[in-house]
Write an enzyme that holds these catalytic residues in place. Structure first.
Site, PDB file in Angstrom:
ATOM      1  N   GLY A 250       0.839  -1.215   0.000  1.00  0.00           N
ATOM      2  CA  GLY A 250       0.000   0.000   0.000  1.00  0.00           C
ATOM      3  C   GLY A 250       0.865   1.253   0.000  1.00  0.00           C
ATOM      4  N   HIS A 251       1.847   1.297   0.907  1.00  0.00           N
ATOM      5  CA  HIS A 251       2.750   2.466   0.945  1.00  0.00           C
ATOM      6  C   HIS A 251       3.468   2.622  -0.393  1.00  0.00           C
ATOM      7  CE1 HIS A 251       2.818   1.331   5.357  1.00  0.00           C
ATOM      8  NE2 HIS A 251       2.499   2.602   5.427  1.00  0.00           N
TER       9      HIS A 251
ATOM     10  N   GLY B  82      -3.758   6.944   1.151  1.00  0.00           N
ATOM     11  CA  GLY B  82      -4.475   5.740   0.746  1.00  0.00           C
ATOM     12  C   GLY B  82      -5.945   5.769   1.139  1.00  0.00           C
ATOM     13  N   GLU B  83      -6.780   5.150   0.302  1.00  0.00           N
ATOM     14  CA  GLU B  83      -8.216   5.089   0.577  1.00  0.00           C
ATOM     15  C   GLU B  83      -8.547   4.097   1.693  1.00  0.00           C
ATOM     16  OE1 GLU B  83      -9.852   4.444  -3.341  1.00  0.00           O
ATOM     17  OE2 GLU B  83      -9.303   6.492  -3.953  1.00  0.00           O
TER      18      GLU B  83
ATOM     19  N   GLN C 111      -9.440   9.525   7.280  1.00  0.00           N
ATOM     20  CA  GLN C 111      -8.232  10.361   7.333  1.00  0.00           C
ATOM     21  C   GLN C 111      -8.114  11.187   6.054  1.00  0.00           C
ATOM     22  OE1 GLN C 111      -4.155   9.227   8.867  1.00  0.00           O
ATOM     23  NE2 GLN C 111      -3.814   8.761   6.722  1.00  0.00           N
TER      24      GLN C 111
ATOM     25  N   SER D 222       0.085  -1.886   8.243  1.00  0.00           N
ATOM     26  CA  SER D 222       1.320  -2.185   8.983  1.00  0.00           C
ATOM     27  C   SER D 222       1.001  -3.044  10.202  1.00  0.00           C
ATOM     28  CB  SER D 222       1.990  -0.889   9.438  1.00  0.00           C
ATOM     29  OG  SER D 222       2.292  -0.106   8.309  1.00  0.00           O
ATOM     30  N   ARG D 223      -0.220  -2.919  10.710  1.00  0.00           N
ATOM     31  CA  ARG D 223      -0.601  -3.672  11.917  1.00  0.00           C
ATOM     32  C   ARG D 223      -0.860  -5.151  11.615  1.00  0.00           C
ATOM     33  NH1 ARG D 223      -2.982   1.614  13.557  1.00  0.00           N
ATOM     34  NH2 ARG D 223      -1.937   2.146  15.510  1.00  0.00           N
TER      35      ARG D 223
HETATM   36  O1  PAF Z   1      -1.572   7.188   7.604  1.00  0.00           O
HETATM   37  C1  PAF Z   1      -0.536   7.269   8.300  1.00  0.00           C
HETATM   38  O2  PAF Z   1       0.377   6.453   8.181  1.00  0.00           O
HETATM   39  C2  PAF Z   1      -0.415   8.398   9.323  1.00  0.00           C
HETATM   40  O3  PAF Z   1      -1.648   8.697   9.894  1.00  0.00           O
HETATM   41  C3  PAF Z   1       0.244   9.657   8.739  1.00  0.00           C
HETATM   42  C4  PAF Z   1      -0.604  10.272   7.648  1.00  0.00           C
HETATM   43  C5  PAF Z   1       1.622   9.323   8.200  1.00  0.00           C
HETATM   44  C6  PAF Z   1       0.406  10.712   9.848  1.00  0.00           C
HETATM   45  O4  PAF Z   1       1.229  10.251  10.885  1.00  0.00           O
END
Ligand code: PAF
Length: 283
Positions: free
Chosen positions: A33-34, A144-145, A150, A183-184
């Protein structure tokens, strides 16, 4: 790829750049995803900056700040496959020096869904993202969606506070079994990942009902909740069918764009997932 830990060094490096700068803010522990955000930045912008910072202000006491996966060496190696000009790696003293006392607070969208269960979470996110935007000064930023709320709150903040930044949303990426990448997920065993895959299967049940014309939001919530509840290890925090813009729960028949989202605990691990649906295009 330059790694920079101080704001003054970053500003010095940034001075020479006049073309578009894409920014991917992260807390590290990279998954596909990242990397899809980095890829999108490479396709969209002349330069790409990634930040890696586990922001303590978005963790409540008792949440997983201490255990949050930190895999810096592996993360930097993964970035080697992309064109990343700089990685910003601040520490807590750089981001929140003694005397720091300002917060950025979005006051409406932050109250629902994740904000209802994690009251200071979004204030922590908007505060750190506003700071990062001021330091990095990107032309574009990529989110990301998977973290749909967020994304909505960052869009709101950028509009409200006039950041000259284009926010680009990127699709949620799933593991092979359908589990939303996070990541979790490293907290889960392989068996638990198979159980967690039912979160997406439950959402798929809800989605197919919507495609078949079901417009009762409570029926959609019930279908999703019932599927998740069949898995004894999964404990529902919320199942939401909300207006895609206001994030308020739909109570009448579904007629506009919606965000269907869930938060579920598997043991201590909190997992979120969602999909968007538009009745006008039935997709
Ligand atoms: O989505 C994330 O990984 C975090 O909420 C972010 C946007 C890096 C802010 O710490």
């Amino acid at each position: 790829m330059k790694t920079i830990s101080s704001i003054s060094q970053f500003r010095e490096w940034r001075k020479g750049i006049t073309e578009s700068v894409g920014f991917v803010p992260t807390m590290g522990a990279f998954h596909e995803g990242h990397l899809s955000l980095v890829q999108k930045s490479n396709e969209t912008c002349n330069h790409t900056v990634v930040s890696i910072y586990v922001n303590p202000k978005q963790f409540a006491p008792g949440e997983d700040l201490i255990h949050y996966p930190r895999t810096l060496d592996e993360d930097l190696k993964k970035l080697d496959s992309f064109t990343v000009d700089a990685v910003f790696l601040p520490n807590n003293e750089v981001m929140y020096p003694d005397g720091f006392s300002t917060k950025v607070n979005e006051e409406i969208l932050s109250n629902f869904l994740e904000g209802n269960s994690r009251p200071s979470f979004f204030q922590g996110v908007t505060t750190v993202v506003a700071k990062l935007f001021n330091i990095i000064q990107p032309s574009h930023a990529f989110f990301g969606e998977k973290d749909a709320q967020q994304l909505a709150i960052i869009n709101r903040m950028v509009t409200d506070l006039n950041f000259p930044i284009e926010i680009i949303s990127c699709p949620l990426i799933r593991e092979e079994n359908g589990l939303a990448m996070s990541s979790r997920n490293v907290y889960l065993s392989n068996d638990e990942k198979e159980v967690a895959a039912h979160i997406n299967l439950a959402l798929e049940d809800g989605k197919s009902q919507l495609y078949s014309g079901q417009r009762d939001p409570q029926i959609i919530r019930n279908i999703i909740s019932n599927h998740i509840s069949e898995q004894q290890l999964l404990k529902i925090d919320y199942v939401s069918v909300a207006d895609a813009n206001s994030l308020t729960e739909i109570t009448e028949s579904i007629s506009g764009d919606i965000l269907v989202s869930v938060a579920v605990y598997l043991g201590d691990t909190r997992l979120i997932d969602n999909f968007s649906y538009s009745p006008s295009s039935n997709k």
